[in-house]
Design an enzyme around this catalytic site. Structure first.
Site, PDB file in Angstrom:
ATOM      1  N   HIS A 131       0.878  -1.176   0.000  1.00 59.37           N
ATOM      2  CA  HIS A 131       0.000   0.000   0.000  1.00 59.37           C
ATOM      3  C   HIS A 131       0.920   1.232   0.000  1.00 59.37           C
ATOM      4  CE1 HIS A 131      -2.735   2.973   1.863  1.00 59.37           C
ATOM      5  NE2 HIS A 131      -3.723   2.207   1.462  1.00 59.37           N
ATOM      6  N   ASP A 208       3.034  -4.505   8.075  1.00 55.65           N
ATOM      7  CA  ASP A 208       1.861  -3.661   7.888  1.00 55.65           C
ATOM      8  C   ASP A 208       0.641  -4.557   8.088  1.00 55.65           C
ATOM      9  OD1 ASP A 208      -0.337  -2.332   6.979  1.00 55.65           O
ATOM     10  OD2 ASP A 208       0.511  -1.726   5.046  1.00 55.65           O
ATOM     11  N   GLN A 211      -4.651  -4.772   7.280  1.00 54.08           N
ATOM     12  CA  GLN A 211      -5.751  -5.639   6.850  1.00 54.08           C
ATOM     13  C   GLN A 211      -5.807  -6.950   7.621  1.00 54.08           C
ATOM     14  OE1 GLN A 211      -8.124  -4.703   4.937  1.00 54.08           O
ATOM     15  NE2 GLN A 211      -7.252  -2.891   3.968  1.00 54.08           N
ATOM     16  N   LYS A 234     -10.579  -0.221  10.907  1.00 58.23           N
ATOM     17  CA  LYS A 234     -10.838  -1.399  10.058  1.00 58.23           C
ATOM     18  C   LYS A 234     -11.262  -2.595  10.907  1.00 58.23           C
ATOM     19  CE  LYS A 234      -7.344  -0.086   6.629  1.00 58.23           C
ATOM     20  NZ  LYS A 234      -8.090   0.515   5.545  1.00 58.23           N
ATOM     21  N   CYS A 374      -4.887   2.552  -3.565  1.00 56.91           N
ATOM     22  CA  CYS A 374      -3.618   3.090  -3.023  1.00 56.91           C
ATOM     23  C   CYS A 374      -2.472   2.102  -3.233  1.00 56.91           C
ATOM     24  CB  CYS A 374      -3.743   3.452  -1.546  1.00 56.91           C
ATOM     25  SG  CYS A 374      -5.014   4.653  -1.216  1.00 56.91           S
TER      26      CYS A 374
HETATM   27  N1  C6P Z   1      -6.318   0.671   2.932  1.00 61.12           N
HETATM   28  C1  C6P Z   1      -8.222   0.337   1.483  1.00 61.12           C
HETATM   29  O1  C6P Z   1      -9.352   0.631   1.061  1.00 61.12           O
HETATM   30  P1  C6P Z   1      -4.920   3.919   7.169  1.00 61.12           P
HETATM   31  O2  C6P Z   1      -5.578   4.689   6.068  1.00 61.12           O
HETATM   32  O3  C6P Z   1      -3.700   4.604   7.690  1.00 61.12           O
HETATM   33  O4  C6P Z   1      -5.879   3.487   8.228  1.00 61.12           O
HETATM   34  O5  C6P Z   1      -4.429   2.536   6.525  1.00 61.12           O
HETATM   35  C2  C6P Z   1      -3.490   2.561   5.491  1.00 61.12           C
HETATM   36  C3  C6P Z   1      -3.280   1.202   4.928  1.00 61.12           C
HETATM   37  C4  C6P Z   1      -2.040   0.616   5.066  1.00 61.12           C
HETATM   38  N2  C6P Z   1      -1.805  -0.630   4.628  1.00 61.12           N
HETATM   39  C5  C6P Z   1      -2.767  -1.357   4.035  1.00 61.12           C
HETATM   40  C6  C6P Z   1      -2.472  -2.747   3.585  1.00 61.12           C
HETATM   41  C7  C6P Z   1      -4.049  -0.808   3.842  1.00 61.12           C
HETATM   42  O6  C6P Z   1      -4.982  -1.535   3.242  1.00 61.12           O
HETATM   43  C8  C6P Z   1      -4.296   0.508   4.278  1.00 61.12           C
HETATM   44  C9  C6P Z   1      -5.632   1.140   4.046  1.00 61.12           C
HETATM   45  C10 C6P Z   1      -7.674   1.140   2.634  1.00 61.12           C
HETATM   46  O7  C6P Z   1      -7.573  -0.575   1.014  1.00 61.12           O
HETATM   47  C11 C6P Z   1      -7.717   2.613   2.365  1.00 61.12           C
HETATM   48  S1  C6P Z   1      -6.685   3.095   1.028  1.00 61.12           S
END
Ligand code: C6P
Length: 417
Positions: A131, A208, A211, A234, A374
């Protein structure tokens, strides 16, 4: 697949769970919402909303600053949130849990602090499926410091090429950072194996977990990762609260990321002694209500059990993969079976732009995400500009998959493909 057995018989009674979520309730402004955008953010149960309202109505005060009763109650609840989060992911104690705004902020904190003392030519290993939040922070610091970033390839099977990883991770590697569960492919990466490789070469392992923390049982000790980042929103919690787990011995030796109130033990006009963990990394008034909401979300998840949730999602994913792959013209990007795979399914339908598809599905009451998610470099690797994506959670069941498949059928008729 034994569809007749799977149908309406997943392990969790999702129909009962839905009743705990006001937005999914039939009384909500939008009836019969089929919410399949859980990888972007999950819905919130009433218990999370109530815990946050209770804080504001009954014991709203700043933490770690005053000795009055309200502040004591708020501080207690805030510290309990650290402990609960620690126990949720198998950390040693709340000292290893830093509250941030989200996963993105946690990864920025790491990029900045871990690379501070690295030298030009030293290396960071990432993967092609990261991401942007686990790519851009490293890119920025690498440019500033003259560091080299190497990328583990994604194979045709939508999995990391481990042989390639073995060749990339060397004594020059200082940091390996990898997504646990891909937000596009659904692939669950072998982060434990990568951690072993990283440690063999004296590098630190960052995971990371944006998910994975919401969907799989996590034990950071078993994974033996050094850092693990995730977001509350999430996993049934509120927005505005993220978590950075770090091994205590490492966090103790790292410099703070942000400076100011709340993170100091002693200050003179010319110098400072920083506070102990986790306060050292939590400058300023933290997101108190959000930490309390996260705590309530963890309680809700634990009541059901992460193993049960993972099993439910696995069966649902199996059902969805079979159901979707019978639709002519539909391509799935990700492993076609549930081995080391999460409940995220990205797909395109020939002849329909993913945004048009998502808009059409919304018209039929099904909420999915469309776009590059992203992950632009991964889109390039897959040779597409974007995809539609359905992502499931504990309150989804086979009826929701059927609704998705039927809505895709209607969209195909609408677009005449
Ligand atoms: N992905 C998706 O719709 P944040 O926004 O900081 O809570 O999470 C960022 C992030 C980092 N790593 C992974 C693997 C992610 O999937 C995400 C967030 C969302 O896929 C929003 S782009």
């Amino acid at each position: 697949m034994k569809r007749s057995i799977l149908k309406h018989s997943t392990m969790i009674r999702a129909i009962e769970i839905k009743k705990d979520f006001p937005i999914l309730n039939e009384n909500a402004h939008r009836k019969n919402l089929v919410y399949l955008d859980n990888a972007a953010t999950s819905q919130k149960p009433k218990s999370v909303i109530t815990a946050m309202t209770r804080y504001y109505e009954e014991f709203n005060a700043n933490v770690h600053r005053s000795v009055h009763k309200l502040s004591e109650l708020a501080t207690e609840a805030y510290e309990r949130a650290h402990e609960k989060t620690a126990q949720f992911i198998g950390a040693q104690s709340g000292e290893e849990i830093i509250f941030t705004k989200n996963t993105t902020e946690a990864l920025n904190l790491l990029a900045y602090t871990l690379c501070k003392n690295l030298k030009a030519g030293e290396e960071i290993v990432l993967t092609e499926m990261e991401h942007h939040s686990n790519l851009v922070p490293w890119q920025q610091i690498a440019k500033e410091k003259g560091l080299t970033i190497r990328f583990i390839k994604v194979g045709k099977d939508f999995r990391l090429d481990i042989k390639h990883a073995r060749s990339l991770i060397t004594d020059k590697t200082k940091i390996v950072s990898c997504v646990h569960l891909s937000n596009v492919l659904g692939t669950i990466n072998p982060v434990k194996e990568l951690a072993q490789l990283a440690h063999k070469h004296g590098a630190v392992m960052v995971v990371d977990g944006a998910q994975s923390a919401a969907h799989l049982p996590i034990d950071v000790k078993d994974l033996d990762c050094d850092f693990f980042a995730f977001s509350g929103h999430k996993m049934l919690g509120p927005t505005g609260i993220g978590v950075l787990y770090g091994k205590k011995s490492l966090l103790e030796n790292m410099d703070p990321f942000l400076f100011g109130g709340g993170m100091i033990a002693e200050v003179t006009l010319t110098d400072v002694k920083f506070a102990d963990l986790p306060a050292k990394f939590e400058a300023g008034t933290p997101n108190i209500a959000e930490a309390i909401g996260l705590s309530a979300a963890i309680e809700y998840l634990e009541k059901i059990g992460m193993t049960t949730i993972a099993a439910h999602e696995e069966r649902l994913t199996e059902y969805a993969l079979v159901r979707l792959s019978t639709i002519p013209g539909l391509t799935i990007y990700g492993p076609h079976n549930t081995t080391r795979r999460g409940a995220v399914i990205s797909f395109n339908v020939e002849g329909i732009h993913p945004h048009d598809l998502a808009s059409a599905l919304d018209r039929y009451g099904v909420a999915v995400r469309a776009g590059n998610h992203c992950t632009m470099p991964l889109m390039n690797r897959l040779g597409i500009n974007g995809s539609a994506r359905a992502s499931f959670y504990l309150y989804n069941d086979t009826r929701d998959v059927d609704a998705l498949a039927e809505a895709i059928g209607k969209a195909k008729t609408l677009f005449k493909v």
